[in-house]
Design a protein around this motif. Structure first.
Motif, short mmCIF file in Angstrom:
data_model
loop_
_atom_site.label_atom_id
_atom_site.label_comp_id
_atom_site.label_asym_id
_atom_site.label_seq_id
_atom_site.Cartn_x
_atom_site.Cartn_y
_atom_site.Cartn_z
N HIS A 189 47.33 55.87 32.17
CA HIS A 189 47.00 57.27 32.70
C HIS A 189 48.27 58.15 32.20
O HIS A 189 48.00 59.42 32.17
N ALA A 190 49.30 57.68 31.94
CA ALA A 190 50.56 58.57 31.58
C ALA A 190 51.12 59.23 32.68
O ALA A 190 52.03 60.10 32.30
N ARG A 191 50.56 59.18 33.76
CA ARG A 191 50.94 59.91 34.98
C ARG A 191 52.63 59.68 35.06
O ARG A 191 53.27 60.63 35.54
N CYS A 192 52.86 58.51 35.19
CA CYS A 192 54.31 58.22 35.35
C CYS A 192 55.42 59.01 34.37
O CYS A 192 56.54 59.65 34.43
N HIS A 193 54.65 58.97 33.09
CA HIS A 193 55.55 59.68 31.96
C HIS A 193 55.69 60.95 32.29
O HIS A 193 56.56 61.61 31.91
N ALA A 194 54.51 61.83 32.54
CA ALA A 194 54.47 63.11 32.80
C ALA A 194 55.62 63.37 34.10
O ALA A 194 56.21 64.47 34.03
N MET A 195 55.38 62.47 34.97
CA MET A 195 56.47 62.71 36.26
C MET A 195 57.95 62.49 35.95
O MET A 195 58.63 63.44 36.31
N THR A 196 57.99 61.61 34.99
CA THR A 196 59.55 61.28 34.89
C THR A 196 59.60 60.71 33.59
O THR A 196 59.87 59.45 33.32
N PRO A 197 59.72 61.69 32.64
CA PRO A 197 59.59 61.18 31.07
C PRO A 197 60.90 60.25 30.63
O PRO A 197 60.80 59.45 29.62
N ALA A 198 61.97 60.52 31.36
CA ALA A 198 63.30 59.85 30.78
C ALA A 198 62.98 58.29 31.18
O ALA A 198 63.76 57.41 30.69
N ALA A 199 62.29 58.01 32.19
CA ALA A 199 62.41 56.52 32.87
C ALA A 199 61.12 55.91 32.41
O ALA A 199 61.18 54.71 32.16
N PHE A 200 59.99 56.54 31.94
CA PHE A 200 58.67 56.34 31.67
C PHE A 200 58.36 56.43 30.22
O PHE A 200 57.86 57.78 30.15
N ASP A 201 58.36 55.74 29.11
CA ASP A 201 57.95 56.15 27.83
C ASP A 201 56.47 55.23 27.76
O ASP A 201 55.94 54.80 28.41
N LEU A 202 55.72 55.82 26.73
CA LEU A 202 54.62 55.28 26.37
C LEU A 202 54.59 54.45 24.96
O LEU A 202 55.28 54.94 24.04
N ASP A 203 53.82 53.26 25.14
CA ASP A 203 53.74 52.62 23.85
C ASP A 203 52.65 53.30 22.89
O ASP A 203 52.01 54.19 23.25
N ASP A 204 52.53 52.44 21.77
CA ASP A 204 51.62 53.00 20.57
C ASP A 204 50.11 53.38 21.05
O ASP A 204 49.36 53.97 20.82
N GLU A 205 49.98 52.47 22.27
CA GLU A 205 48.63 52.35 22.98
C GLU A 205 48.40 53.13 24.02
O GLU A 205 47.45 53.32 24.48
N GLY A 206 49.63 53.82 24.29
CA GLY A 206 49.62 54.80 25.74
C GLY A 206 49.77 54.19 26.84
O GLY A 206 49.64 54.81 28.07
N TYR A 207 50.15 52.79 26.86
CA TYR A 207 50.65 52.14 28.10
C TYR A 207 52.05 52.50 28.28
O TYR A 207 53.01 52.46 27.49
N ALA A 208 52.40 52.20 29.54
CA ALA A 208 53.80 52.65 29.83
C ALA A 208 54.70 51.50 29.73
O ALA A 208 54.35 50.26 29.72
N VAL A 209 55.91 51.99 29.38
CA VAL A 209 57.12 51.22 29.33
C VAL A 209 58.52 51.68 29.86
O VAL A 209 58.64 52.92 29.80
N VAL A 210 59.07 50.77 30.87
CA VAL A 210 60.37 51.46 31.36
C VAL A 210 61.40 51.65 30.24
O VAL A 210 61.64 50.67 29.47
N THR A 211 62.05 52.62 30.55
CA THR A 211 63.05 53.08 29.46
C THR A 211 64.47 52.40 29.92
O THR A 211 64.48 52.29 31.09
N PRO A 212 65.30 52.29 29.33
CA PRO A 212 66.82 52.00 29.86
C PRO A 212 67.35 52.89 30.68
O PRO A 212 68.21 52.63 31.72
N ALA A 213 66.77 54.17 30.47
CA ALA A 213 67.21 55.27 31.24
C ALA A 213 67.19 55.11 32.72
O ALA A 213 67.15 56.08 33.52
#
Ligand code: SF4
Length: 63
Positions: free
Chosen positions: A13-37
């Motif tokens: 859904h990418a809501r995590c990325h929209a809310m906190t983009p530094a902490a949650f990135d999206l992979d090539d298929e649009g699923y969330a990935v936790v970033t080092p930040a």
């Protein structure tokens, strides 16, 4: 503080990325990935991102 992302629950859904983009990135298929930040992101911001996830795929455990 621990951040767990259940990739089986994530529906991209990418809501995590929209809310906190530094902490949650999206992979090539649009699923969330936790970033080092995420390690330096405030707990409040991470909890807000977790609360925004309709699949309850994100768990933030205070240290
Ligand atoms: S909001 Fe939840 S379901 Fe959507 S991308 Fe983020 S972790 Fe995945």
């Amino acid at each position: 503080m621990k951040i767990a992302l259940d990739t089986d629950k994530c529906m991209g859904h990418a809501r995590c990325h929209a809310m906190t983009p530094a902490a949650f990135d999206l992979d090539d298929e649009g699923y969330a990935v936790v970033t080092p930040a995420a390690a330096t992101t405030s707990e409040d911001d991470l909890q807000n991102a977790a609360a925004s996830c309709p699949e309850q795929a994100i768990t933030v455990t205070p240290s």
